[in-house]
Write an enzyme that holds these catalytic residues in place. Sequence first.
Site, mmCIF file in Angstrom:
data_model
loop_
_atom_site.group_PDB
_atom_site.id
_atom_site.type_symbol
_atom_site.label_atom_id
_atom_site.label_comp_id
_atom_site.label_asym_id
_atom_site.label_seq_id
_atom_site.Cartn_x
_atom_site.Cartn_y
_atom_site.Cartn_z
ATOM 1 N N SER A 23 52.419 60.879 32.648
ATOM 2 C CA SER A 23 51.753 59.808 33.413
ATOM 3 C C SER A 23 50.394 60.243 33.953
ATOM 4 O O SER A 23 49.739 59.496 34.667
ATOM 5 C CB SER A 23 52.653 59.352 34.566
ATOM 6 O OG SER A 23 53.056 60.458 35.343
ATOM 7 N N THR A 158 43.885 13.775 45.509
ATOM 8 C CA THR A 158 45.298 14.079 45.275
ATOM 9 C C THR A 158 45.560 13.559 43.870
ATOM 10 O O THR A 158 44.972 12.543 43.467
ATOM 11 C CB THR A 158 46.225 13.379 46.291
ATOM 12 O OG1 THR A 158 46.086 11.969 46.145
ATOM 13 C CG2 THR A 158 45.877 13.753 47.731
ATOM 14 N N HIS A 159 46.384 14.281 43.122
ATOM 15 C CA HIS A 159 46.606 13.965 41.704
ATOM 16 C C HIS A 159 45.286 13.953 40.942
ATOM 17 O O HIS A 159 45.151 13.256 39.942
ATOM 18 C CB HIS A 159 47.299 12.604 41.522
ATOM 19 C CG HIS A 159 48.497 12.412 42.397
ATOM 20 N ND1 HIS A 159 49.779 12.676 41.995
ATOM 21 C CD2 HIS A 159 48.590 12.011 43.691
ATOM 22 C CE1 HIS A 159 50.618 12.430 42.985
ATOM 23 N NE2 HIS A 159 49.920 12.035 44.036
ATOM 24 N N SER A 280 25.091 28.899 26.025
ATOM 25 C CA SER A 280 25.823 28.840 24.758
ATOM 26 C C SER A 280 24.908 29.349 23.658
ATOM 27 O O SER A 280 23.701 29.114 23.687
ATOM 28 C CB SER A 280 26.224 27.398 24.488
ATOM 29 O OG SER A 280 26.448 27.203 23.107
ATOM 30 N N LYS A 286 23.772 24.016 27.557
ATOM 31 C CA LYS A 286 24.965 24.437 28.297
ATOM 32 C C LYS A 286 24.688 25.417 29.422
ATOM 33 O O LYS A 286 23.843 26.299 29.311
ATOM 34 C CB LYS A 286 25.965 25.084 27.327
ATOM 35 C CG LYS A 286 26.546 24.096 26.354
ATOM 36 C CD LYS A 286 27.680 23.312 26.966
ATOM 37 C CE LYS A 286 28.885 24.169 26.847
ATOM 38 N NZ LYS A 286 30.141 23.556 26.906
ATOM 39 N N ASN A 288 27.463 27.448 31.417
ATOM 40 C CA ASN A 288 28.915 27.632 31.501
ATOM 41 C C ASN A 288 29.318 28.491 32.697
ATOM 42 O O ASN A 288 28.650 29.470 33.013
ATOM 43 C CB ASN A 288 29.434 28.288 30.220
ATOM 44 C CG ASN A 288 29.305 27.369 29.023
ATOM 45 O OD1 ASN A 288 29.370 26.147 29.173
ATOM 46 N ND2 ASN A 288 29.105 27.943 27.855
ATOM 47 N N GLU A 293 35.805 31.036 35.048
ATOM 48 C CA GLU A 293 36.881 30.858 34.059
ATOM 49 C C GLU A 293 37.663 32.156 33.892
ATOM 50 O O GLU A 293 38.888 32.155 33.749
ATOM 51 C CB GLU A 293 36.291 30.427 32.719
ATOM 52 C CG GLU A 293 35.672 29.042 32.757
ATOM 53 C CD GLU A 293 34.843 28.786 31.510
ATOM 54 O OE1 GLU A 293 35.416 28.352 30.502
ATOM 55 O OE2 GLU A 293 33.620 29.043 31.529
ATOM 56 N N GLN A 325 58.411 55.067 36.840
ATOM 57 C CA GLN A 325 57.042 55.490 36.543
ATOM 58 C C GLN A 325 56.168 54.306 36.121
ATOM 59 O O GLN A 325 54.939 54.363 36.236
ATOM 60 C CB GLN A 325 57.074 56.562 35.449
ATOM 61 C CG GLN A 325 55.717 57.091 35.057
ATOM 62 C CD GLN A 325 55.821 58.348 34.212
ATOM 63 O OE1 GLN A 325 56.142 59.410 34.705
ATOM 64 N NE2 GLN A 325 55.559 58.223 32.918
ATOM 65 N N LYS A 328 53.217 52.362 38.471
ATOM 66 C CA LYS A 328 51.808 52.638 38.752
ATOM 67 C C LYS A 328 50.841 51.797 37.929
ATOM 68 O O LYS A 328 49.875 51.255 38.466
ATOM 69 C CB LYS A 328 51.537 54.140 38.543
ATOM 70 C CG LYS A 328 52.068 54.947 39.739
ATOM 71 C CD LYS A 328 52.078 56.420 39.499
ATOM 72 C CE LYS A 328 53.230 56.851 38.664
ATOM 73 N NZ LYS A 328 54.555 56.617 39.288
HETATM 74 N N1 ARG Z 1 55.592 60.915 37.011
HETATM 75 C C1 ARG Z 1 56.812 60.558 37.681
HETATM 76 C C2 ARG Z 1 56.697 59.105 38.151
HETATM 77 O O1 ARG Z 1 55.656 58.598 38.124
HETATM 78 C C3 ARG Z 1 57.005 61.420 38.876
HETATM 79 C C4 ARG Z 1 58.411 61.610 39.278
HETATM 80 C C5 ARG Z 1 59.122 62.286 38.191
HETATM 81 N N2 ARG Z 1 60.390 62.733 38.541
HETATM 82 C C6 ARG Z 1 61.218 63.155 37.603
HETATM 83 N N3 ARG Z 1 62.300 63.679 38.007
HETATM 84 N N4 ARG Z 1 60.944 63.044 36.342
HETATM 85 O O2 ARG Z 1 57.671 58.476 38.546
#
Ligand code: ARG
Length: 462
Positions: A23, A158-159, A280, A286, A288, A293, A325, A328
């Site tokens: 990660s 409204t609507h 455009s 145009k 835009n 958007e 994991q 994140k």
């Molecule tokens: N990279 C892992 C995560 O983001 C950290 C925790 C990992 N723990 C483990 N026992 N593999 O969750």
Amino acid sequence: MSHLWSGRFEGDPDAALFEFGASFRFDRRLFPDDVLGSQAWAEALHRAGVLSDKDASAIAGGLQQILAAGSDPAFFQSEPAKGDEDVHAFVERELVHRVGEAGRRLHTGRSRNEQVAVDLRLYLKRRIPEMQRALASVISVLAGQAERAGDALMPSYTHLRRAQPILVAHFFLAHASAFRRDHRRMAFVLQEIDELPLGSGAIAGTSYPIDVKWLAERLGFSRIVANSIDATGDRDFVASFLHTSALAMIHVSRLAEDLILFTSEEFGFMELADTAATGSSLMPQKKNPDPLELVRGKAGRVIGRTAGWLTTMKGLPIGYSKDLQEDKEALFEAEDTLRASLDATASVLGGISLNRAASGRAASGLLLATDVADYLVGKGVPFRDAHEIVGALVRRLLTEGRGFDDLSVDEWRRHSPLFEADVRQAVSASASVARKRTPQSTHPDSVAAALAELKTWLRSAI
Ligand code: ARG
């Protein structure tokens, strides 16, 4: 190659599978939080008598150097860093590289399961206030537009059909109200994350006499988690942040939609700044609203991340599983998308100019029908009957292609003898807004008070 857990295994893991599980390419964002967590953990170990003075100060010095080195992005791209599984492994390897054996004592009594939980909490603790400031900036631009609009009128819908006249300022403040809820919801998320998970170990707690109360204070947490099993697998706060972000994206998307409509040729109430529009390649005329958007389109990402993350969590046994994991990338993408969308919206919104003649024109006409009915109610007619009388009048005006303005007093009276000459002044957009009575209404005094209250709030929010 040696990993944090290589002792138990014969030989190296499969390179592709290791890469699949790593990660570091995205969790390096947690770097300052990981170092801070480790600094505090080392101090707690020292206070517990687990680390000697010498080791504790070597670790403190090493972590300080690592933190400083982190200001250069190249630090994360070094050859050895390429083999790091995650940010925790990265920091530990760098520490051992700098301080040797003392560094190998840092992980005593601690698990990456709780480390990643504390890192994420620390990360959000510093990033949510920035998001709140970005929300407050959009609110501030909305307040500026409301102020500039003054007594300009427009229809409300409204609507998506003309409903009743409102002040343009009331329209801008409506969007500000939604963003203020987002700001407050972000504060709730901050409250939710305000719990120290350290001391939970991998799942069962730690065998060292760590003063978790002291540690919580050291890291700025006001509470300690109640249960180590729950703490290592709890990412409810990520779900809360995603949900809050998804709602905020929905609000920027709805604002974008209104601005796209109102700046279109069909409405023409507002005009986009040239700097906030695109042309455009084919059609020379145009102008835009691309950034708006895109804001509207990007809401789908954050809603998708929220649904995706809830789906990831739902099948997990209690405690840590590697599935967590996935939190994140969901969180970072939602954060980046919302942040960029808020900034873009503030910028586009700031450049919008009002065409008050066009919006005012659209605010009078048949959408004053409720005011006509209210006029009759004022003369003692039950509202249901007034609604019928005015409905018939509207039907007639529509077939004749006329408006209330074109009616002579005689014509008014043919629909009800209660109409008198003053009906002509009573039935106008400005009379309509002035007739509203409640504090949340579009009455000019109510709107002025709402704007004043908002400006006071902004002074403490920015
Ligand atoms: N990279 C892992 C995560 O983001 C950290 C925790 C990992 N723990 C483990 N026992 N593999 O969750």
